[in-house]
Motif scaffolding. Sequence first.
Motif, PDB file in Angstrom:
ATOM      1  N   VAL A 241       7.386 -21.726 -14.082  1.00 45.91           N
ATOM      2  CA  VAL A 241       7.696 -21.921 -12.659  1.00 45.91           C
ATOM      3  C   VAL A 241       8.481 -23.202 -12.467  1.00 45.91           C
ATOM      4  O   VAL A 241       9.487 -23.245 -11.741  1.00 45.91           O
ATOM      5  N   LEU A 242       8.039 -24.242 -13.157  1.00 47.23           N
ATOM      6  CA  LEU A 242       8.704 -25.530 -12.999  1.00 47.23           C
ATOM      7  C   LEU A 242      10.172 -25.441 -13.403  1.00 47.23           C
ATOM      8  O   LEU A 242      11.059 -25.989 -12.740  1.00 47.23           O
ATOM      9  N   GLU A 243      10.408 -24.733 -14.468  1.00 48.78           N
ATOM     10  CA  GLU A 243      11.781 -24.625 -14.968  1.00 48.78           C
ATOM     11  C   GLU A 243      12.707 -23.934 -13.953  1.00 48.78           C
ATOM     12  O   GLU A 243      13.910 -24.152 -13.963  1.00 48.78           O
ATOM     13  N   GLN A 244      12.100 -23.133 -13.063  1.00 50.47           N
ATOM     14  CA  GLN A 244      12.921 -22.452 -12.059  1.00 50.47           C
ATOM     15  C   GLN A 244      13.457 -23.423 -11.014  1.00 50.47           C
ATOM     16  O   GLN A 244      14.477 -23.146 -10.384  1.00 50.47           O
ATOM     17  N   VAL A 245      12.723 -24.502 -10.792  1.00 47.73           N
ATOM     18  CA  VAL A 245      13.110 -25.389  -9.685  1.00 47.73           C
ATOM     19  C   VAL A 245      13.716 -26.705 -10.161  1.00 47.73           C
ATOM     20  O   VAL A 245      14.296 -27.440  -9.369  1.00 47.73           O
ATOM     21  N   ILE A 246      13.565 -27.009 -11.426  1.00 49.38           N
ATOM     22  CA  ILE A 246      14.136 -28.244 -11.945  1.00 49.38           C
ATOM     23  C   ILE A 246      15.653 -28.117 -11.992  1.00 49.38           C
ATOM     24  O   ILE A 246      16.180 -27.078 -12.406  1.00 49.38           O
ATOM     25  N   ASP A 247      16.347 -29.165 -11.583  1.00 50.36           N
ATOM     26  CA  ASP A 247      17.807 -29.076 -11.554  1.00 50.36           C
ATOM     27  C   ASP A 247      18.406 -29.113 -12.966  1.00 50.36           C
ATOM     28  O   ASP A 247      19.087 -28.190 -13.363  1.00 50.36           O
ATOM     29  N   ASP A 248      18.157 -30.181 -13.711  1.00 47.85           N
ATOM     30  CA  ASP A 248      18.804 -30.313 -15.024  1.00 47.85           C
ATOM     31  C   ASP A 248      17.825 -30.608 -16.147  1.00 47.85           C
ATOM     32  O   ASP A 248      18.065 -30.269 -17.293  1.00 47.85           O
ATOM     33  N   GLU A 249      16.747 -31.265 -15.821  1.00 46.77           N
ATOM     34  CA  GLU A 249      15.949 -31.902 -16.848  1.00 46.77           C
ATOM     35  C   GLU A 249      15.211 -30.895 -17.728  1.00 46.77           C
ATOM     36  O   GLU A 249      14.920 -29.773 -17.315  1.00 46.77           O
ATOM     37  N   ASP A 250      14.889 -31.371 -18.904  1.00 46.95           N
ATOM     38  CA  ASP A 250      14.145 -30.577 -19.877  1.00 46.95           C
ATOM     39  C   ASP A 250      12.659 -30.885 -19.709  1.00 46.95           C
ATOM     40  O   ASP A 250      12.239 -32.044 -19.785  1.00 46.95           O
ATOM     41  N   VAL A 251      11.870 -29.856 -19.433  1.00 49.65           N
ATOM     42  CA  VAL A 251      10.427 -30.080 -19.278  1.00 49.65           C
ATOM     43  C   VAL A 251       9.664 -29.321 -20.363  1.00 49.65           C
ATOM     44  O   VAL A 251       8.507 -28.956 -20.183  1.00 49.65           O
ATOM     45  N   SER A 252      10.305 -29.093 -21.452  1.00 54.22           N
ATOM     46  CA  SER A 252       9.623 -28.410 -22.559  1.00 54.22           C
ATOM     47  C   SER A 252       8.510 -29.304 -23.093  1.00 54.22           C
ATOM     48  O   SER A 252       8.445 -30.503 -22.781  1.00 54.22           O
ATOM     49  N   ASN A 253       7.663 -28.698 -23.914  1.00 51.53           N
ATOM     50  CA  ASN A 253       6.529 -29.460 -24.449  1.00 51.53           C
ATOM     51  C   ASN A 253       6.999 -30.654 -25.276  1.00 51.53           C
ATOM     52  O   ASN A 253       6.348 -31.691 -25.309  1.00 51.53           O
ATOM     53  N   ASP A 254       8.127 -30.514 -25.895  1.00 50.20           N
ATOM     54  CA  ASP A 254       8.640 -31.634 -26.684  1.00 50.20           C
ATOM     55  C   ASP A 254       9.188 -32.730 -25.779  1.00 50.20           C
ATOM     56  O   ASP A 254       8.958 -33.921 -26.009  1.00 50.20           O
ATOM     57  N   ALA A 255       9.909 -32.307 -24.744  1.00 53.57           N
ATOM     58  CA  ALA A 255      10.540 -33.307 -23.875  1.00 53.57           C
ATOM     59  C   ALA A 255       9.517 -33.947 -22.942  1.00 53.57           C
ATOM     60  O   ALA A 255       9.618 -35.141 -22.623  1.00 53.57           O
ATOM     61  N   LEU A 256       8.582 -33.164 -22.499  1.00 62.48           N
ATOM     62  CA  LEU A 256       7.571 -33.694 -21.583  1.00 62.48           C
ATOM     63  C   LEU A 256       6.192 -33.248 -22.077  1.00 62.48           C
ATOM     64  O   LEU A 256       5.602 -32.287 -21.569  1.00 62.48           O
ATOM     65  N   PRO A 257       5.665 -33.932 -23.105  1.00 64.84           N
ATOM     66  CA  PRO A 257       4.382 -33.524 -23.660  1.00 64.84           C
ATOM     67  C   PRO A 257       3.222 -33.947 -22.758  1.00 64.84           C
ATOM     68  O   PRO A 257       3.423 -34.632 -21.756  1.00 64.84           O
ATOM     69  N   TYR A 258       2.045 -33.534 -23.157  1.00 67.15           N
ATOM     70  CA  TYR A 258       0.831 -33.937 -22.436  1.00 67.15           C
ATOM     71  C   TYR A 258       0.795 -35.466 -22.309  1.00 67.15           C
ATOM     72  O   TYR A 258       1.077 -36.178 -23.266  1.00 67.15           O
ATOM     73  N   LEU A 259       0.513 -35.943 -21.117  1.00 63.90           N
ATOM     74  CA  LEU A 259       0.483 -37.354 -20.761  1.00 63.90           C
ATOM     75  C   LEU A 259       1.873 -37.996 -20.712  1.00 63.90           C
ATOM     76  O   LEU A 259       2.015 -39.217 -20.779  1.00 63.90           O
ATOM     77  N   GLY A 260       2.884 -37.151 -20.558  1.00 61.65           N
ATOM     78  CA  GLY A 260       4.223 -37.688 -20.378  1.00 61.65           C
ATOM     79  C   GLY A 260       4.560 -37.833 -18.902  1.00 61.65           C
ATOM     80  O   GLY A 260       3.899 -37.275 -18.033  1.00 61.65           O
TER      81      GLY A 260
END
Lengths: 1000, 200
Positions: free
Chosen positions: A776-795
């Motif tokens: 869901v988040l990926e649908q609304v994010i403009d450009d950023e990468d929110v994958s587990n690698d880019a935004l891990p737990y506690l990121g």
Amino acid sequence: MTDQPFRLPDEGDIQRSNPLRFRFNGRELTGYQGDTLASALLANGVRLVGRSFKYHRPRGILTAGPEEPNALVRLGQGAMAEPNTPATMIELFEGLVAESQNAWPTVRLDVMALNDMVSPLIPAGFYYKTFMWPAAFWEPIYEKLIRRAAGLGRPNQEADPDRYDKCHAHCDVLVVGSGPAGLAAALAAARSGARVILADERPELGGSLNWDKREIDSRPARHWSQALVEQLRIMPDVRLLPRTTVFGYYDHNMLGALERVADHLPTRAEALPRQRYWMIRAGRVVIATGAIERPLVFADNDRPGVMLASAARAYVSQYGVKPGKRAVVFTNNDDAYRTALDLERVGVEIAAVVDTRPNAGREATARLEDRGVPQLCKHAIIRSIGRGAVKAALVAPLGSDGTPGPARHLDCDLIAVSGGWDPCTHLHCQAGGNAAYREDIAAFVPGPAAQAGKTVGAANGTFSLAACIAEGYAAGADAAALCGRPKPEAQASLATDDEDEAPIQAFRRAPSAKDGRRKMFVDLQGDVTEADINLAAREGYRSVEHLKRYTTQGMWTDQGKTGNVNALARLSEIRTDPIQQVGTTRFRPPYTPVAISAFVGSRTGLNYRAIRRTPLHDWHMTQGAVMQTTGLWMRSNCYPRPGEDIDDTISREVLAVRGGVGLADTSTLGKISIQGPDAAEFLDRVYCNGWKTLKPGRTRFGLMLREDGIVFDDGTTSCLAENDYHMTTSTAHAAAVLSHLEFCIQCLWPNLRVRALSVTDQWAVVNLAGPRARQVLEQVIDDEDVSNDALPYLGVADVTLRGIPARIFRISYSGELSYEINVPAGYAVHAWKGLIAAGRPYGITPFGAGAMTVMRVEKGRVSSQELDGRVTAGDLGMGHLMSTKKDFIGRRLAHRPALTDPSRHSLVGFIPVEPGTMLRSGAQIVEQDPPAKPTWPCGHVSSAVFSPNLGHWVALGFLSGGLERKGQRLFAAFPLKDEIVPVEVVDPVFLDREGKRLHA
Amino acid sequence: MTEKESASMHESLNRQSALAEQLGGVGGTRAQQQAGVTIIERRSLQIAEVAFFAPPSASEKRALAEASGTYFPEQPGSTSTLNKSSLLCLGHSRWLIVTQGTLAMGFLNDLLRGTAAISDLSHARSVLRLSGGPARDWLARKVAIDLHERAFPPGSCAQTAIEEINVLVHFVDATPNYDLYVDRSSAVAFWDLLKASPMA
């Protein structure tokens, strides 16, 4: 409409052109604009107004002011009815309705008047000695009986429909009372340019000058006062507050006052409050509250028709009412002679002026002789005669030792009594000052002031008119000067027609009549008799404070304004101590009763608390959310669908999140920005775990301890950039945590370069949680990468959500893959709706605090139910967080033996042995069923929820021995419901112990 | 405060007022009249709090004044207002910048880096302006501080409370105009309180 047989044709300041109809005890009567209820009743010949509290004796009108002990009525009807209102202070208005109190079935025929016949059985303090046996009767019978009999009037059971206002005011000089001294003080202070407030409880300023027939400066006293009031009215920075009682003098010259804004109006304009409570902060206070006339004590001195002499004068002069047809004036001073002359002037026959002194003042005696009024010096009234009201007075000469000689009847329907004047020292004493006794006026006067105030005029024991004015003017000028204003010009002394008066005699109690069994009332409102005082003293209650409590002397709504000094004098006689040695009881606010609604002001109903709303509040309401309060915050608990109850709704929301994706409004969480070069050092000191290694873009869980080692709060803090941190706290503790941080910065470590500021209101927070959350988040994010690698737990990452700047914290309270999306509050609705639209294909479900609670318990997260001010980090299984490499608040005391005792109650999980059984928060854990008596619980349940994922109830709680008792079977007892449930001790994490979900 | 946040100050997305329902939604605020007092909401303000770690130097004061577009008020409780911007000295080493225009947060961050904490509060406050002759009398009754002109002249500010609600009062000018800053979350409760409190 009825005649007013006691109304004088052209006396007084009432508006005869404006007649008013009113009802008293169901009877329709008339009065005039300017009347009080008391004066209108007297004008109509109504003398019996109520019944006394204890003996239910008939009572009339004693006074013309707030000190009235007898004529208390229930004013108004329905929800607006108010008990215990003195008829003497009720301004008459069209349609007024009032009724007598303390009488059944009627005030004329009151069944409880039987009490008077059995009075020897119910003396002072009888309730301390009776109702002792059998013990089984205490609560079911005696208490009910006593409660039914006790109390004055009946309180209203309905909500008060009126509006009230609450205000602040500041001034240089507050003048309380607008008689001669008060007016002069206000004028002097105002002339100096000081900011002045002049308050008076009466509707018209002028105090006693409104009915005083003397002259000031060759003008009638009333004209003089009206001219002064007009001067004051047009002066800048002068606020006149008529109908305003200054009822409390508190610390730092803060005074409480009650303005009766609309009590006198038949219908209240929407914009007007009924009453207004003023909190006045004054540089200086001039107390010019005058004096209250003291009654004389004699047998049956409570009958309707017994009235203070000054009141009789006021009814004639101010209200144009004859208080009787034939009067006896009973006095120990010259002032009452003015009453005799005023009464005689308007056609009241004076049977005699009975004076206890051998001689009255020459001028007073001469005036009496001029009018042919009989004078009986060295005489006293020893008893009043009559049934429902006074019909005669029994008058006897006094021997040299005070014993009465042969008595004679004097027919009369009015006994006007004057025992001298008691200065109103109430405010002075409330401020912390004491009262001192003055022999020459036989009264207590104010001692040294304890705060920035001064008492003047009659309130200071100064009774001459000229002296009152001079004293008031000087006090007003001094007060202004002390506030930094220039002193006004001195005022030339004013000519008044004060008379030379003979001294008062300290005579308070007439000798007993022959039969000696008649009641001699000291405190009319409490039905306290002289015999009660004697009894209390005999039983050892010889301290004035003990006497008060034992007899109830002075404990009623009038606070003994007319009875206290006579009671003190009697105690002084019994103790054979001077009255000043007996002392006085402490006056406390309020001076006169104040409705609780006035203190509440407009804070009723929805305004009772200043509710805080999240930026998404309106959306929740439109969705039919069930709301709950957390502190001042309003939060959504759940969003029921048609046909769902709350439990079903919460379970549905939990399953939706665990199985797909949900979003919740968690804006209420506390958010604190911590910035500065020493921010990491600061965090290191306030948290028990380490912070210096936290890198930008990362978040860490933190535990804060109190100085005593107990857990204060938990939460997360994220490093946004070098020297820039974002702390989150629980909703309930946000304000306390910020205060704690400010204390640390300002007081403990002022040298640290760090600042903390609440940004709770700046950010709205949307919690997006569930296995589909990232999609869901990926649908609304403009450009950023929110994958587990880019935004891990506690990121942490700064992103934009369809143009909205946002900050995303990947933290999880629910145990799911979870993002806390912070957006500026003004964009919250845009962001929320955008997420819902994007999540629709994934079945996104809004969830509330109810589902969040279930999920946090399933995951074993602690909350305020667990952090209850008693637990340590070790109790929570978080002892490992306490760093051994640094100092932090709470470190030393956390290692006290009591806090490290292995038998302490520590966090565990509980499940019911029988899966269908409900667990309850607050249940006590015991080892036996039934528990031994007495028993000590070995633990308790802190949070219990039904887990829809597990299909049974789960609970967090604390248990002595903690997880070492895992697998044991115990019992959760809930005595309030008479329940006891077998439970098993389990691990406190019920779901996803490995944390796979939140790391997904 | 990141560059991305500063950029957000300029973007065109309409901010939703906490009082949209009470005073009109996006696109404007309705003036409310009560007993001669006019109440409007000042919307789309840029607000930032600057808290120095130590008393600011002359150059830091200049920088703050420059960033806010007005002159520098020294004493706690004093303010400066020029054009559409105000600088309020809230207390020891704490200032609040309020502007109707663009607040150069990036510029401010660069100027004061390492010397002050800077927090964007643009969305955190609702600001109501009370105007009209009776405004002072009404407000003076509601707050515990003394609002007489001798004690609180035009250009003063003070943090106080009305009932339980924190309020920052700014006496803008002798018209009189008063700006009341309340936490956004308390704005509706504050509005309800205004309506429930008799102005007469």
